[in-house]
Design a protein around this motif. Structure first.
Motif, PDB file in Angstrom:
ATOM      1  N   ASP A   1       0.842  -1.196   0.000  1.00  0.00           N
ATOM      2  CA  ASP A   1       0.000   0.000   0.000  1.00  0.00           C
ATOM      3  C   ASP A   1       0.881   1.251   0.000  1.00  0.00           C
ATOM      4  O   ASP A   1       1.595   1.505   0.978  1.00  0.00           O
ATOM      5  CB  ASP A   1      -0.898  -0.016   1.244  1.00  0.00           C
ATOM      6  CG  ASP A   1      -1.828   1.181   1.313  1.00  0.00           C
ATOM      7  OD1 ASP A   1      -1.794   2.022   0.385  1.00  0.00           O
ATOM      8  OD2 ASP A   1      -2.589   1.265   2.296  1.00  0.00           O
ATOM      9  N   PRO A   2       0.845   2.058  -1.078  1.00  0.00           N
ATOM     10  CA  PRO A   2       1.690   3.261  -1.128  1.00  0.00           C
ATOM     11  C   PRO A   2       1.367   4.272  -0.034  1.00  0.00           C
ATOM     12  O   PRO A   2       2.200   5.121   0.284  1.00  0.00           O
ATOM     13  CB  PRO A   2       1.378   3.859  -2.505  1.00  0.00           C
ATOM     14  CG  PRO A   2       0.755   2.759  -3.283  1.00  0.00           C
ATOM     15  CD  PRO A   2       0.066   1.892  -2.304  1.00  0.00           C
ATOM     16  N   HIS A   3       0.166   4.206   0.531  1.00  0.00           N
ATOM     17  CA  HIS A   3      -0.170   5.108   1.638  1.00  0.00           C
ATOM     18  C   HIS A   3       0.698   4.819   2.861  1.00  0.00           C
ATOM     19  O   HIS A   3       1.012   5.707   3.644  1.00  0.00           O
ATOM     20  CB  HIS A   3      -1.638   4.961   2.034  1.00  0.00           C
ATOM     21  CG  HIS A   3      -2.599   5.528   1.041  1.00  0.00           C
ATOM     22  ND1 HIS A   3      -3.321   4.742   0.183  1.00  0.00           N
ATOM     23  CD2 HIS A   3      -2.934   6.800   0.771  1.00  0.00           C
ATOM     24  CE1 HIS A   3      -4.074   5.504  -0.576  1.00  0.00           C
ATOM     25  NE2 HIS A   3      -3.864   6.762  -0.241  1.00  0.00           N
ATOM     26  N   ARG A   4       1.100   3.545   3.001  1.00  0.00           N
ATOM     27  CA  ARG A   4       1.832   3.139   4.199  1.00  0.00           C
ATOM     28  C   ARG A   4       3.314   2.880   3.913  1.00  0.00           C
ATOM     29  O   ARG A   4       4.149   3.008   4.807  1.00  0.00           O
ATOM     30  CB  ARG A   4       1.211   1.880   4.797  1.00  0.00           C
ATOM     31  CG  ARG A   4      -0.243   2.041   5.203  1.00  0.00           C
ATOM     32  CD  ARG A   4      -0.750   0.792   5.899  1.00  0.00           C
ATOM     33  NE  ARG A   4      -0.008   0.543   7.122  1.00  0.00           N
ATOM     34  CZ  ARG A   4      -0.337   1.024   8.316  1.00  0.00           C
ATOM     35  NH1 ARG A   4      -1.402   1.798   8.436  1.00  0.00           N
ATOM     36  NH2 ARG A   4       0.374   0.746   9.385  1.00  0.00           N
ATOM     37  N   VAL A   5       3.636   2.484   2.697  1.00  0.00           N
ATOM     38  CA  VAL A   5       5.011   2.099   2.389  1.00  0.00           C
ATOM     39  C   VAL A   5       5.560   2.976   1.270  1.00  0.00           C
ATOM     40  O   VAL A   5       5.082   2.928   0.134  1.00  0.00           O
ATOM     41  CB  VAL A   5       5.099   0.618   1.967  1.00  0.00           C
ATOM     42  CG1 VAL A   5       6.544   0.250   1.651  1.00  0.00           C
ATOM     43  CG2 VAL A   5       4.539  -0.289   3.050  1.00  0.00           C
ATOM     44  N   SER A   6       6.539   3.805   1.600  1.00  0.00           N
ATOM     45  CA  SER A   6       7.200   4.638   0.601  1.00  0.00           C
ATOM     46  C   SER A   6       8.678   4.281   0.468  1.00  0.00           C
ATOM     47  O   SER A   6       9.334   4.656  -0.495  1.00  0.00           O
ATOM     48  CB  SER A   6       7.069   6.118   0.975  1.00  0.00           C
ATOM     49  OG  SER A   6       7.654   6.366   2.243  1.00  0.00           O
ATOM     50  N   SER A   7       9.203   3.551   1.437  1.00  0.00           N
ATOM     51  CA  SER A   7      10.605   3.115   1.410  1.00  0.00           C
ATOM     52  C   SER A   7      10.745   1.962   2.385  1.00  0.00           C
ATOM     53  O   SER A   7       9.799   1.610   3.110  1.00  0.00           O
ATOM     54  CB  SER A   7      11.534   4.258   1.821  1.00  0.00           C
ATOM     55  OG  SER A   7      11.423   4.514   3.210  1.00  0.00           O
ATOM     56  N   LEU A   8      11.924   1.376   2.433  1.00  0.00           N
ATOM     57  CA  LEU A   8      12.165   0.294   3.382  1.00  0.00           C
ATOM     58  C   LEU A   8      12.037   0.771   4.824  1.00  0.00           C
ATOM     59  O   LEU A   8      11.735  -0.012   5.729  1.00  0.00           O
ATOM     60  CB  LEU A   8      13.556  -0.309   3.151  1.00  0.00           C
ATOM     61  CG  LEU A   8      13.738  -1.067   1.819  1.00  0.00           C
ATOM     62  CD1 LEU A   8      15.180  -1.511   1.665  1.00  0.00           C
ATOM     63  CD2 LEU A   8      12.796  -2.255   1.742  1.00  0.00           C
ATOM     64  N   ASN A   9      12.251   2.066   5.024  1.00  0.00           N
ATOM     65  CA  ASN A   9      12.141   2.619   6.380  1.00  0.00           C
ATOM     66  C   ASN A   9      10.692   2.693   6.860  1.00  0.00           C
ATOM     67  O   ASN A   9      10.447   2.979   8.035  1.00  0.00           O
ATOM     68  CB  ASN A   9      12.756   4.022   6.416  1.00  0.00           C
ATOM     69  CG  ASN A   9      14.247   4.005   6.149  1.00  0.00           C
ATOM     70  OD1 ASN A   9      14.932   3.039   6.492  1.00  0.00           O
ATOM     71  ND2 ASN A   9      14.752   5.060   5.514  1.00  0.00           N
ATOM     72  N   SER A  10       9.748   2.463   5.962  1.00  0.00           N
ATOM     73  CA  SER A  10       8.338   2.555   6.338  1.00  0.00           C
ATOM     74  C   SER A  10       7.869   1.366   7.168  1.00  0.00           C
ATOM     75  O   SER A  10       6.860   1.446   7.856  1.00  0.00           O
ATOM     76  CB  SER A  10       7.462   2.653   5.077  1.00  0.00           C
ATOM     77  OG  SER A  10       7.796   3.791   4.315  1.00  0.00           O
ATOM     78  N   PHE A  11       8.607   0.259   7.083  1.00  0.00           N
ATOM     79  CA  PHE A  11       8.210  -0.926   7.831  1.00  0.00           C
ATOM     80  C   PHE A  11       8.531  -0.767   9.311  1.00  0.00           C
ATOM     81  O   PHE A  11       9.526  -0.147   9.692  1.00  0.00           O
ATOM     82  CB  PHE A  11       8.918  -2.173   7.294  1.00  0.00           C
ATOM     83  CG  PHE A  11       8.523  -2.535   5.892  1.00  0.00           C
ATOM     84  CD1 PHE A  11       7.238  -2.940   5.602  1.00  0.00           C
ATOM     85  CD2 PHE A  11       9.449  -2.466   4.862  1.00  0.00           C
ATOM     86  CE1 PHE A  11       6.873  -3.278   4.305  1.00  0.00           C
ATOM     87  CE2 PHE A  11       9.105  -2.806   3.568  1.00  0.00           C
ATOM     88  CZ  PHE A  11       7.794  -3.199   3.285  1.00  0.00           C
ATOM     89  N   SER A  12       7.688  -1.337  10.150  1.00  0.00           N
ATOM     90  CA  SER A  12       7.965  -1.319  11.588  1.00  0.00           C
ATOM     91  C   SER A  12       9.117  -2.268  11.901  1.00  0.00           C
ATOM     92  O   SER A  12       9.538  -3.064  11.042  1.00  0.00           O
ATOM     93  CB  SER A  12       6.716  -1.754  12.362  1.00  0.00           C
ATOM     94  OG  SER A  12       6.433  -3.132  12.108  1.00  0.00           O
ATOM     95  N   GLU A  13       9.620  -2.192  13.119  1.00  0.00           N
ATOM     96  CA  GLU A  13      10.728  -3.061  13.512  1.00  0.00           C
ATOM     97  C   GLU A  13      10.331  -4.528  13.420  1.00  0.00           C
ATOM     98  O   GLU A  13      11.111  -5.379  12.980  1.00  0.00           O
ATOM     99  CB  GLU A  13      11.177  -2.714  14.937  1.00  0.00           C
ATOM    100  CG  GLU A  13      11.860  -1.359  15.055  1.00  0.00           C
ATOM    101  CD  GLU A  13      12.395  -1.111  16.459  1.00  0.00           C
ATOM    102  OE1 GLU A  13      12.416  -2.078  17.249  1.00  0.00           O
ATOM    103  OE2 GLU A  13      12.792   0.024  16.753  1.00  0.00           O
ATOM    104  N   LEU A  14       9.126  -4.832  13.852  1.00  0.00           N
ATOM    105  CA  LEU A  14       8.650  -6.214  13.800  1.00  0.00           C
ATOM    106  C   LEU A  14       8.532  -6.697  12.366  1.00  0.00           C
ATOM    107  O   LEU A  14       8.903  -7.837  12.044  1.00  0.00           O
ATOM    108  CB  LEU A  14       7.302  -6.339  14.513  1.00  0.00           C
ATOM    109  CG  LEU A  14       7.321  -6.229  16.036  1.00  0.00           C
ATOM    110  CD1 LEU A  14       5.910  -6.305  16.593  1.00  0.00           C
ATOM    111  CD2 LEU A  14       8.179  -7.353  16.641  1.00  0.00           C
ATOM    112  N   GLU A  15       8.031  -5.828  11.480  1.00  0.00           N
ATOM    113  CA  GLU A  15       7.902  -6.202  10.076  1.00  0.00           C
ATOM    114  C   GLU A  15       9.277  -6.419   9.445  1.00  0.00           C
ATOM    115  O   GLU A  15       9.498  -7.398   8.722  1.00  0.00           O
ATOM    116  CB  GLU A  15       7.127  -5.130   9.311  1.00  0.00           C
ATOM    117  CG  GLU A  15       5.641  -5.069   9.654  1.00  0.00           C
ATOM    118  CD  GLU A  15       4.942  -3.903   8.970  1.00  0.00           C
ATOM    119  OE1 GLU A  15       3.745  -4.036   8.647  1.00  0.00           O
ATOM    120  OE2 GLU A  15       5.602  -2.846   8.788  1.00  0.00           O
TER     121      GLU A  15
END
Length: 482
Positions: A129-143
């Motif tokens: 989802d581009p609303h939530r993910v724009s780069s690798l830094n968008s993922f949470s630590e758990l993800e």
């Protein structure tokens, strides 16, 4: 002046920080191949210090030829967009999907897992989802930790996703079609298979398209109707036009565990009142008696009967009366519900008056429900001098509905009830806000124990009251409420 200058310096400093932050992110992302572009917005030029650091990214931008469409052409809505994705080993797909529940794309009819670009059976692409993910830094630590444990490459892919009409939400379609700057609505009331809308004037040229979109996007809806006039008829059923689908107005609904069937075009039904129906019915105990003066198709009467109450239910509309009887049978409470087809005032001075003396000598509660907010308060005068003077303690509780446009709706309905019944009810009643019907218009319920000073009277007053002709206004009685 000093405060203003300080505020200006703070704004400029904040913009500078954002600009530097954006540049640093851009440099960092060059080191990672195929990284999705940042969604950080450029520094604003406005002097307003409330800076929005991320602009809303819309997946779908409708083609210009869609605007103003009045006859639905689904093919015109098709569009290809580019979204981020992850290349995931096929053996870990299910585990990755569980770990990225909040980050995968959420679109009607869009598959979240697609074939890898290289057609390798060992890998799949998981669409994000581009609303939530724009780069690798968008993922949470758990993800991020989960992705590393499942051997997912630390890079984002691009994927060209073709969106069609079927993948769009109803709001997106209508927003793309209707003129810019005008209200767009996809709201409706669901009545079984029927979607009931109240379109505004500027939406009417698009009404058939709107109806088709609502039907397409809501499984189970096979008919969309629009109210064409205010509810002002004798039986409170309003005229409607079919916008899309079949012209079958006989529908079935389930409310609070009770099934109702009726012709929506000939009776009144409002799904927004389900909570109010339940609230009042929960006050009723097994063995109680309920007089439902304006019963409609039975949303108060039938649940009360299912709880073990004895119910006398009345409605002036012959269609409501017919479906009231039908619903009593299909819910297997016909032995507990006695139905009447008469004017509300005549019902109070007839069947209710006849049954009340015996009930007042018992211990079980007696409830009178008067759900006709446009007029019910005016019918309270029918209780004046209804019975001979007796020293009975078990007098009925009345639940009477009314509309108010007053700044103080609680006081307004109490004043109206007091005037109609001929006795001050202030501090002797409770008032419940049912819902907001329209701007500055509230639907209220005033509940009170019927004053003995009103109910009982000497012989001469009682006889005179019971024989006086009913005002003509009662003939506007209806089945239910707005």
């Amino acid at each position: 002046m000093t405060s203003f200058l300080t505020h200006g310096r703070d704004c400029r400093m904040l913009r500078l920080i954002i600009r530097v932050f954006s540049q640093v992110q851009t440099r960092n992302k060059v080191k990672v191949s195929s990284v999705w572009p940042t969604l950080i917005s450029p520094a604003p030029t406005s002097t307003n210090c409330a800076v929005n650091t991320s602009m809303e990214h819309k997946l779908y931008k409708p083609p210009p030829q869609v605007r103003g469409m009045t006859s639905l052409d689904k093919e015109v809505f098709a569009q290809t967009i580019t979204i981020p994705a992850l290349r995931v080993p096929t053996r870990f797909i299910n585990k990755v999907m569980k770990s990225l529940k909040k980050s995968t794309i959420q679109r009607p009819g869009v598959c979240k897992v697609v074939q890898d670009k290289e057609d390798s059976p060992d890998f799949k692409l998981v669409l994000l989802d581009p609303h939530r993910v724009s780069s690798l830094n968008s993922f949470s630590e758990l993800e991020s930790e989960a992705l590393r444990s499942f051997d997912v490459l630390e890079e984002l892919q691009y994927y060209d996703l073709r969106l069609t009409y079927e993948n769009l939400k109803s709001e997106e379609v209508l927003e793309a079609v209707l003129p810019l700057g005008q209200d767009v609505t996809s709201a409706f009331s669901r009545v079984g298979h029927i979607a009931h809308m109240n379109l505004r004037d500027h939406q009417l040229p698009y009404r058939n398209l709107i109806g088709q979109v609502i039907m397409d996007k809501n499984p189970g809806v096979t008919c969309v109707v629009n109210k064409t006039n205010m509810i002002d008829s004798k039986y409170r059923n309003f005229k409607m036009e079919v916008l899309a689908g079949e012209e079958n107005m006989v529908t079935k609904v389930k409310e609070n565990g009770v099934t109702y069937e009726f012709d929506f075009s000939r009776v009144y039904w409002n799904s927004r009142l389900s909570t109010e129906h339940q609230r009042v019915v929960q006050l009723v105990k097994r063995g109680d008696t309920v007089f439902d003066v304006f019963a409609g198709v039975g949303p108060f009467a039938i649940p009360a009967a299912k709880l073990g109450a004895t119910v006398l239910a009345n409605d002036l509309n012959p269609e409501s009366y017919k479906w009231l009887q039908h619903n009593s049978k299909i819910n297997k409470v016909e032995g507990k519900v006695k139905t009447f087809n008469m004017d509300g005032r005549e019902f109070i001075r007839g069947p209710l008056k006849k049954e009340l003396p015996t009930l007042l000598k018992g211990k079980s509660a007696v409830h009178v429900v008067m759900n006709l907010p446009a007029l019910a308060l005016e019918f309270l005068d029918a209780f004046r001098g209804l019975l001979y003077q007796e020293n009975e303690e078990n007098v009925p509780t009345v639940h009477c509905y009314g509309f108010s446009k007053d700044d103080n709706p609680e006081k307004d309905v109490v004043d109206k009830a007091s005037q109609s019944i001929g006795f001050p009810l202030e501090n002797r009643c409770s008032v419940h806000l049912v819902r907001n019907v329209a701007p500055n218009k509230e639907m209220m319920c005033v509940s009170f124990t019927l004053p003995k000073e009103v109910l009982f009277s000497p012989n001469d007053a009682q006889t005179e009251s019971s024989e006086e002709p009913a005002p003509k206004r009662q003939k506007h009685e209806t089945a239910d409420s707005t």
